[in-house]
Design a protein around this motif. Structure first.
Motif, PDB file in Angstrom:
ATOM      1  N   UNK A 156      -1.579  10.717   6.321  1.00 28.28           N
ATOM      2  CA  UNK A 156      -1.362  12.086   6.774  1.00 28.28           C
ATOM      3  C   UNK A 156      -1.566  12.233   8.288  1.00 28.28           C
ATOM      4  N   UNK A 157      -2.609  11.605   8.789  1.00 31.69           N
ATOM      5  CA  UNK A 157      -2.927  11.716  10.216  1.00 31.69           C
ATOM      6  C   UNK A 157      -1.832  11.116  11.100  1.00 31.69           C
TER       7      UNK A 157
ATOM      8  N   UNK B 215       3.109   8.293   2.925  1.00 32.05           N
ATOM      9  CA  UNK B 215       3.191   7.387   1.783  1.00 32.05           C
ATOM     10  C   UNK B 215       2.001   6.442   1.673  1.00 32.05           C
ATOM     11  N   UNK B 216       0.914   6.785   2.350  1.00 29.12           N
ATOM     12  CA  UNK B 216      -0.294   5.977   2.261  1.00 29.12           C
ATOM     13  C   UNK B 216      -1.461   6.906   1.932  1.00 29.12           C
ATOM     14  N   UNK B 217      -2.038   6.678   0.775  1.00 29.92           N
ATOM     15  CA  UNK B 217      -3.149   7.503   0.310  1.00 29.92           C
ATOM     16  C   UNK B 217      -4.297   6.593  -0.109  1.00 29.92           C
TER      17      UNK B 217
ATOM     18  N   UNK C  47      -6.422   3.225   0.288  1.00 28.29           N
ATOM     19  CA  UNK C  47      -6.101   2.464   1.490  1.00 28.29           C
ATOM     20  C   UNK C  47      -6.610   3.141   2.745  1.00 28.29           C
ATOM     21  N   UNK C  48      -6.931   2.314   3.739  1.00 25.78           N
ATOM     22  CA  UNK C  48      -7.404   2.792   5.032  1.00 25.78           C
ATOM     23  C   UNK C  48      -6.597   2.097   6.122  1.00 25.78           C
ATOM     24  N   UNK C  49      -6.057   2.876   7.056  1.00 26.65           N
ATOM     25  CA  UNK C  49      -5.377   2.291   8.204  1.00 26.65           C
ATOM     26  C   UNK C  49      -6.412   1.894   9.247  1.00 26.65           C
ATOM     27  N   UNK C  50      -6.258   0.710   9.800  1.00 24.68           N
ATOM     28  CA  UNK C  50      -7.166   0.258  10.845  1.00 24.68           C
ATOM     29  C   UNK C  50      -6.517  -0.907  11.582  1.00 24.68           C
TER      30      UNK C  50
ATOM     31  N   UNK D 225       0.809  -1.220   0.000  1.00 24.60           N
ATOM     32  CA  UNK D 225       0.000   0.000   0.000  1.00 24.60           C
ATOM     33  C   UNK D 225       0.845   1.274   0.000  1.00 24.60           C
ATOM     34  N   UNK D 226       2.144   1.140   0.087  1.00 25.07           N
ATOM     35  CA  UNK D 226       3.025   2.308   0.158  1.00 25.07           C
ATOM     36  C   UNK D 226       3.216   2.954  -1.204  1.00 25.07           C
TER      37      UNK D 226
END
Length: 130
Positions: free
Chosen positions: A89-90, A101-103, A106-109, A46-47
């Motif tokens: 960004x967060x 480097x994650x847009x 993709x979702x972080x969870x 995802x990077x």
């Protein structure tokens, strides 16, 4: 059939390509993918900072295109991502890092998303990893 797919290996690993081809075939066969979960080294898929040599397939880009074009739920494990420097960004702001480097798509969870996917899906299919 409802499928949850977990990817444990980086984008340049053969199992990442197999996972992508499996996911493409599953959708083409009329199956539903309830969630793609990228864990351990799979978060590198995802990077946006991955640069693939010209003579190789850019699987990280292909994963992002696949998730976007099929409007899939592409979840990246936040703990594994932070450990490997994959930040949205967060999280970059939270940890005072300049690299983002994650847009989308993709979702972080957390791992709770994997658990939820397992409960929703008929099958969990895992690629790479331990």
């Amino acid at each position: 059939m409802k499928l949850a797919i977990a990817l444990y290996s980086a984008a340049h690993a053969p199992s990442s390509r197999r996972a992508l081809r499996f996911a493409e075939a599953a959708l083409a066969g009329g199956h539903e993918i309830v969630r793609l979960f990228f864990y351990q080294d799979g978060v590198h898929s995802a990077s946006n900072n991955s640069v693939t040599p010209q003579d190789e397939l850019d699987l990280a880009h292909q994963w992002a295109a696949f998730v976007s074009s099929n409007q899939l739920d592409g979840v990246v494990c936040i703990a594994a991502a932070l450990r490997r420097g994959v930040l949205n960004e967060e999280e970059a702001a939270r940890y005072q890092r300049r690299a983002i480097n994650l847009h989308a798509p993709w979702e972080l969870s957390g791992l709770g998303q994997l658990h939820d996917a397992i409960q929703t899906a008929d099958r969990l299919i895992c690629f790479g990893g331990p």
